[in-house]
Every structure is written in structure tokens, then in C-alpha cells.
Design a protein around this motif. Structure first.
Motif, PDB file in Angstrom:
ATOM      1  N   ASP A 111      -8.094  66.557  37.873  1.00 36.59           N
ATOM      2  CA  ASP A 111      -8.788  65.410  37.277  1.00 36.59           C
ATOM      3  C   ASP A 111     -10.191  65.358  37.854  1.00 36.59           C
ATOM      4  OD1 ASP A 111      -9.675  63.006  36.301  1.00 36.59           O
ATOM      5  OD2 ASP A 111      -8.171  61.768  37.319  1.00 36.59           O
ATOM      6  N   ALA A 112     -11.172  65.800  37.074  1.00 40.76           N
ATOM      7  CA  ALA A 112     -12.553  65.847  37.556  1.00 40.76           C
ATOM      8  C   ALA A 112     -13.073  64.474  37.939  1.00 40.76           C
ATOM      9  CB  ALA A 112     -13.456  66.470  36.488  1.00 40.76           C
ATOM     10  N   ASP A 113     -12.492  63.412  37.365  1.00 39.15           N
ATOM     11  CA  ASP A 113     -12.961  62.063  37.679  1.00 39.15           C
ATOM     12  C   ASP A 113     -12.701  61.687  39.131  1.00 39.15           C
ATOM     13  OD1 ASP A 113     -13.809  61.771  35.103  1.00 39.15           O
ATOM     14  OD2 ASP A 113     -12.077  60.608  34.426  1.00 39.15           O
ATOM     15  N   MET A 114     -11.765  62.385  39.806  1.00 42.19           N
ATOM     16  CA  MET A 114     -11.508  62.092  41.211  1.00 42.19           C
ATOM     17  C   MET A 114     -12.653  62.561  42.099  1.00 42.19           C
ATOM     18  SD  MET A 114      -7.450  62.722  41.881  1.00 42.19           S
ATOM     19  CE  MET A 114      -7.679  62.440  43.646  1.00 42.19           C
ATOM     20  N   GLY A 115     -13.410  63.541  41.652  1.00 42.89           N
ATOM     21  CA  GLY A 115     -14.582  63.969  42.393  1.00 42.89           C
ATOM     22  C   GLY A 115     -14.307  64.775  43.643  1.00 42.89           C
ATOM     23  N   THR A 116     -13.071  65.218  43.851  1.00 38.61           N
ATOM     24  CA  THR A 116     -12.736  65.992  45.044  1.00 38.61           C
ATOM     25  C   THR A 116     -12.941  67.469  44.755  1.00 38.61           C
ATOM     26  OG1 THR A 116     -11.028  64.358  45.537  1.00 38.61           O
ATOM     27  CG2 THR A 116     -10.998  66.384  46.820  1.00 38.61           C
ATOM     28  N   PHE A 126      -0.686  49.344  47.333  1.00 35.93           N
ATOM     29  CA  PHE A 126      -1.304  49.501  48.643  1.00 35.93           C
ATOM     30  C   PHE A 126      -2.819  49.595  48.572  1.00 35.93           C
ATOM     31  CE2 PHE A 126       3.067  50.781  49.644  1.00 35.93           C
ATOM     32  CZ  PHE A 126       3.287  49.951  50.731  1.00 35.93           C
ATOM     33  N   GLY A 127      -3.388  49.233  47.412  1.00 40.34           N
ATOM     34  CA  GLY A 127      -4.833  49.058  47.347  1.00 40.34           C
ATOM     35  C   GLY A 127      -5.623  50.217  46.788  1.00 40.34           C
ATOM     36  N   TRP A 128      -4.987  51.095  46.005  1.00 42.19           N
ATOM     37  CA  TRP A 128      -5.742  52.204  45.423  1.00 42.19           C
ATOM     38  C   TRP A 128      -6.919  51.680  44.616  1.00 42.19           C
ATOM     39  CZ3 TRP A 128      -5.474  57.396  46.091  1.00 42.19           C
ATOM     40  CH2 TRP A 128      -6.271  58.174  45.229  1.00 42.19           C
ATOM     41  N   GLU A 129      -8.084  52.319  44.787  1.00 36.12           N
ATOM     42  CA  GLU A 129      -9.301  51.940  44.058  1.00 36.12           C
ATOM     43  C   GLU A 129      -9.647  53.061  43.081  1.00 36.12           C
ATOM     44  OE1 GLU A 129     -14.020  50.814  44.855  1.00 36.12           O
ATOM     45  OE2 GLU A 129     -12.634  51.072  46.552  1.00 36.12           O
ATOM     46  N   ARG A 130      -9.495  52.758  41.807  1.00 34.68           N
ATOM     47  CA  ARG A 130      -9.732  53.775  40.783  1.00 34.68           C
ATOM     48  C   ARG A 130     -11.175  54.262  40.819  1.00 34.68           C
ATOM     49  NH1 ARG A 130      -8.673  52.759  34.286  1.00 34.68           N
ATOM     50  NH2 ARG A 130      -9.202  54.865  33.554  1.00 34.68           N
ATOM     51  N   GLY A 131     -11.340  55.583  40.784  1.00 33.60           N
ATOM     52  CA  GLY A 131     -12.663  56.180  40.762  1.00 33.60           C
ATOM     53  C   GLY A 131     -13.302  56.346  42.118  1.00 33.60           C
ATOM     54  N   ALA A 132     -12.707  55.780  43.146  1.00 32.49           N
ATOM     55  CA  ALA A 132     -13.256  55.929  44.489  1.00 32.49           C
ATOM     56  C   ALA A 132     -12.778  57.247  45.089  1.00 32.49           C
ATOM     57  CB  ALA A 132     -12.826  54.758  45.369  1.00 32.49           C
ATOM     58  N   PRO A 133     -13.528  57.828  46.016  1.00 33.13           N
ATOM     59  CA  PRO A 133     -13.124  59.112  46.580  1.00 33.13           C
ATOM     60  C   PRO A 133     -11.922  58.994  47.508  1.00 33.13           C
ATOM     61  CG  PRO A 133     -15.108  58.302  47.656  1.00 33.13           C
ATOM     62  CD  PRO A 133     -14.820  57.359  46.531  1.00 33.13           C
ATOM     63  N   THR A 134     -11.291  60.118  47.738  1.00 33.42           N
ATOM     64  CA  THR A 134     -10.262  60.222  48.774  1.00 33.42           C
ATOM     65  C   THR A 134     -10.889  60.858  50.007  1.00 33.42           C
ATOM     66  OG1 THR A 134      -9.529  62.306  47.764  1.00 33.42           O
ATOM     67  CG2 THR A 134      -8.299  60.305  47.214  1.00 33.42           C
ATOM     68  N   VAL A 135     -11.306  62.125  49.884  1.00 32.24           N
ATOM     69  CA  VAL A 135     -12.040  62.787  50.960  1.00 32.24           C
ATOM     70  C   VAL A 135     -13.269  63.475  50.379  1.00 32.24           C
ATOM     71  CG1 VAL A 135     -10.088  63.152  52.501  1.00 32.24           C
ATOM     72  CG2 VAL A 135     -10.603  64.869  50.766  1.00 32.24           C
ATOM     73  N   VAL A 136     -14.296  63.551  51.188  1.00 29.92           N
ATOM     74  CA  VAL A 136     -15.519  64.273  50.839  1.00 29.92           C
ATOM     75  C   VAL A 136     -15.798  65.235  51.987  1.00 29.92           C
ATOM     76  CG1 VAL A 136     -17.995  64.105  50.388  1.00 29.92           C
ATOM     77  CG2 VAL A 136     -16.445  62.337  49.501  1.00 29.92           C
ATOM     78  N   GLU A 137     -15.891  66.532  51.690  1.00 28.59           N
ATOM     79  CA  GLU A 137     -16.213  67.484  52.747  1.00 28.59           C
ATOM     80  C   GLU A 137     -17.659  67.266  53.196  1.00 28.59           C
ATOM     81  OE1 GLU A 137     -15.986  72.262  53.822  1.00 28.59           O
ATOM     82  OE2 GLU A 137     -15.579  71.571  51.758  1.00 28.59           O
ATOM     83  N   VAL A 138     -17.872  67.288  54.498  1.00 35.61           N
ATOM     84  CA  VAL A 138     -19.188  66.953  55.047  1.00 35.61           C
ATOM     85  C   VAL A 138     -19.621  67.979  56.093  1.00 35.61           C
ATOM     86  CG1 VAL A 138     -18.882  64.467  54.651  1.00 35.61           C
ATOM     87  CG2 VAL A 138     -18.187  65.472  56.856  1.00 35.61           C
ATOM     88  N   THR A 139     -20.914  67.952  56.380  1.00 36.10           N
ATOM     89  CA  THR A 139     -21.446  68.646  57.554  1.00 36.10           C
ATOM     90  C   THR A 139     -21.767  67.594  58.604  1.00 36.10           C
ATOM     91  OG1 THR A 139     -23.716  68.536  56.679  1.00 36.10           O
ATOM     92  CG2 THR A 139     -22.429  70.510  56.180  1.00 36.10           C
TER      93      THR A 139
END
Length: 431
Positions: free
Chosen positions: A350-355, A254-267
């Protein structure tokens, strides 16, 4: 199958019911989200009549020719259905409609608990070589695969003990989801016929989800893989390799992109238009940055297209920029709460996910509406001229749009968030 116990099915059923309830309560879901690795929403109740063995046999007699016409041989069908009858526990769980729903933050407290994180890290360490191979082959970050494993079966501890043929046959016989259940039954029979598992070892949840990562039979048929090379796609084995690889294959498809974010908390900037915080509004990360959206952790939003803003607890809770990978997780289970949990747990594994863990505070004093209160809100909104798509106690996309329209008309923040305060405002307007 040493991990399978009678009590597991109750825990698994409760988790499935919670996921379905949270699907209804957390956010408007895109209309194009299917197919998904979870059952369709439960239709309205119909009058119940005690099932009789004769009635079940009549349904089975009608279903058997359909299964054979779909390519299931008679011997496979008859062996699989030997001794199968109506499972009363499946009926009870299918008909159960909770009056109250846990709020998102309480769900996340459990889903991303310290214990689940610690157990997940242990599993990453134990299966590191296998996970690295899976990640390299399918291009799916290992953190998200292990997070799904943790949420679906507590890393293989609780993945059901009900015979899949019996659970799906019961749902098909009961009738409210007959087409779906019969499709799953035929897929399950084909899995048996192909030799992946024997009928008496094909066990799962009350809704027919199977193995470490809870594949429904059609998803197994289309996406399960034989990672171990033993000639069988065995998602039930104590060795989770096939199940983890199958999950990665599903996400990759379904198009998962390795190393790309899922969600980023924002203001969000002052004056942010909360009408754009929906799955209907997708922009590039650069466009959101230009509009004043910034990561809580500082810096700039990671580059990406098709980014949407989520405010799952309304304007009073945390906000997130959700990337396409987030919607890929929702293909697995179409609930914003579930995808958020997978994202947050995966980032802890997994720190590589960046979440990162959520920094903003949840509105923990808020009380979610009960099912009957939601029905009341829908009736009142409809009477005020806001189309909710029906009165069913479920906050779906139509109800969410009606809520936003009501909020806009009354000078309230149009965040689509459903709460007791909103119900009070609706009551006041309709009085």
C-alpha cells in the motif's frame, strides 16, 4: 476449512516460537505494552513429570466450577470438553526453548520476501472492495491489515489445526501459564456459547491463536466484529472479511492514525547520543530534525509526536524514526521485529503507507548470541555490578539497560546492541 492441514500447525508453531524469540532479542520493549494479542513470556522451566489422564481430569474438575462461575453454562462446558485430553505436541512446543535465534535481517528476508509481497498484492487486488470498506469504516490503512494477515497465516494458508479448547486446556493443566491459559479458555468457551463457532470447528495454533489473523480468545472477545452481517464473527471462514475487519478494529481501538507513518529510515548525525535511541526517549519529529536526524530518502521527517529512534542492529545497522502507529502494531505482537516486518510489508502493499524498503545495510556478518551465551553475558554483567534483572537468556529491557551502562563505562558506543563482540568485551572486563 479446506486450507487446514496437519502440517500447518508445525509451521504456525515455528512462527510463534520465532516471534517470541525475536521479542527477546531485538529491542527493549516498553513496560506498558500490554495488553497484546500474543501469549505472555514463557516462565522458567519446572521439573517435568509425565502427565496422566487422572491428573488432567483432576485439573478439569477444579476448573469447571470456575468456568461456570464466570458465566459458562454447564452444557457448553461439557460439550466443549468432550474427548479433550493432554496434547503432547502442545507440551513439546511450549517447553521448547531455542538455543539459537535468527538475526533480525534474516527474519525480514523471509517476512518481506518477494513471494510474500506478490501474494499480498494479489490479495489486495482480490479483496479490494472489502478492504476499501474496512479502511473507510475503521480508519486503518489497508496495507497494515493485509501485512498482518500475511505474517500471521500466509494470507489464510496456515492458521493452525489444533482444537483451541485442547491446546489451552493443555497449557492450563501444565501450569506455567495457568492463569493466562484459563482466562483464554473461559473466553474461548464464551465464544462457543455465543454461537460464533462450534467447539469442533474452533481450531488454531498450539498457543490458542485463531483464524486468518491469529486472534487469541480474549482479543476475539473484545475486538472481533461481524463484517459480513451474518450474525457470527467468523475469523476461520474461507472469506477473510470478518478477520480483516476485526484486525482493523483492534488497531483502531489502540489509536491507529490513518495515513501517518509507522517507521521512517533515517540517518543520524555525527556524535549522536545512542543512549537516546530507546523507547524511553520520545520527542517530536521537529525536535529530532533539529538534532540532525534526517530521512534517508531526503526531505524532512513527517510531522508527529511521540517519535523514538530505533537502532535494532546497533550503530552498525540502519536507524529508524518510529511513530505512534509503530507502537500500535506492537500491541498486536509486542516484538520490534514483527512491527518492523508489518511496516515494511505494508509499505510494499500500500503506497499510501509511505514505508520504503530498507536502504541501509544490515551487519550480516554479526552472529547473535545463543541463549547460553546470553546467560553468560548476564552473569558476567551482574558480577561487574550491572543489574540485568536476572539470568534467563532473554535480552529484555533490564539487560539492555545494563548493556548500555557497560558500553558507556568502557567508552563503547552505547547502542545496547548485543553481539559476540560485546560478549568478548564483557569477558575481557570480567577476567
Amino acid at each position: 476449512m479446506s486450507r487446514l492441514t496437519h502440517t500447518n500447525r508445525i509451521g504456525r508453531a515455528a512462527a510463534a516460537l520465532l516471534a517470541l524469540a525475536l521479542t527477546a532479542g531485538c529491542a527493549a520493549e516498553p513496560a506498558d505494552a500490554a495488553p497484546s494479542n500474543n501469549p505472555p513470556p514463557m516462565p522458567p522451566e519446572k521439573p517435568e513429570a509425565p502427565p496422566s489422564p487422572a491428573d488432567f481430569d483432576a485439573w478439569k474438575g477444579e476448573f469447571r466450577p470456575r468456568a461456570l462461575a464466570a458465566g459458562i453454562d454447564a452444557a457448553t462446558f461439557d460439550r466443549a470438553f468432550a474427548g479433550v485430553g493432554v496434547n503432547e505436541e502442545v507440551l513439546r512446543l511450549d517447553r521448547f526453548q531455542p538455543e539459537f535465534v535468527r538475526p533480525l535481517w534474516e527474519y525480514l528476508d523471509t517476512a518481506v520476501s518477494d513471494t510474500r509481497v506478490a501474494n499480498g498484492r494479489e490479495m489486495v487486488s482480490r479483496h479490494r472492495a472489502t478492504l476499501d470498506r474496512i479502511e473507510a469504516r475503521y480508519g486503518v490503512d489497508l496495507g497494515v491489515v493485509v501485512a498482518i494477515w500475511g505474517l500471521e497465516s500466509a494470507y489464510g494458508e496456515n492458521y493452525g489445526s489444533i482444537p483451541v479448547i485442547e491446546s489451552l486446556a493443555t497449557l492450563a493443566f501444565e501450569g506455567r501459564r495457568r492463569d493466562w491459559a484459563e482466562e483464554q479458555l473461559i473466553a474461548a468457551l464464551r465464544i462457543i456459547q455465543d454461537g460464533d463457532i462450534a467447539a469442533d470447528r474452533m481450531i488454531g495454533s498450539w498457543a490458542g491463536a485463531m483464524g486468518h489473523t491469529q486472534f487469541i480468545p480474549t482479543s476475539f472477545r473484545d475486538y472481533a466484529v461481524d463484517h459480513t452481517g451474518d450474525g457470527r464473527r467468523n475469523v476461520w471462514s474461507d472469506d477473510p472479511s470478518d478477520a480483516l475487519a476485526s484486525t482493523a478494529n483492534y488497531l483502531a481501538s489502540f489509536g491507529w492514525e490513518r495515513g501517518a507513518p509507522t517507521v521512517v529510515e533515517v540517518t543520524l548525525p555525527d556524535g549522536f547520543d545512542y543512549r537516546t535511541a530507546t523507547s524511553d526517549t520520545r520527542r517530536t519529529a521537529g525536535e529530532w530534525t533539529a538534532a540532525g536526524v534526517q530521512p534517508v530518502a531526503g526531505g524532512s521527517l513527517p510531522a508527529g509526536e511521540g517519535v523514538e529512534i530505533l537502532v535494532p542492529a546497533g550503530a552498525g545497522g540502519p536507524a529508524f524514526a518510529a511513530y505512534p502507529n509503530f507502537r500500535v502494531i506492537k500491541r498486536y505482537n509486542n516484538a520490534t521485529s514483527y512491527a518492523m516486518a508489518v511496516s515494511l510489508l505494508g509499505g510494499r502493499l500500500d503506497a499510501d503507507m509511505g514505508t520504503r524498503p530498507v536502504a541501509g545495510g544490515w551487519p550480516r556478518d554479526d552472529k547473535p548470541l545463543s541463549r547460553s551465551e546470553t546467560e553468560e553475558m548476564q552473569r558476567r554483567l551482574t558480577a561487574l555490578g550491572y543489574e540485568t534483572g536476572g539470568v534467563d537468556g532473554i535480552v529484555g529491557p533490564d539487560t539492555r539497560r545494563a548493556v548500555r551502562a557497560f558500553q558507556s563505562a568502557r567508552g563503547l558506543t552505547p547502542d545496547g546492541y548485543v553481539s559476540t563482540r560485546l560478549l568478548a568485551a564483557v569477558r575481557n572486563a570480567d577476567s
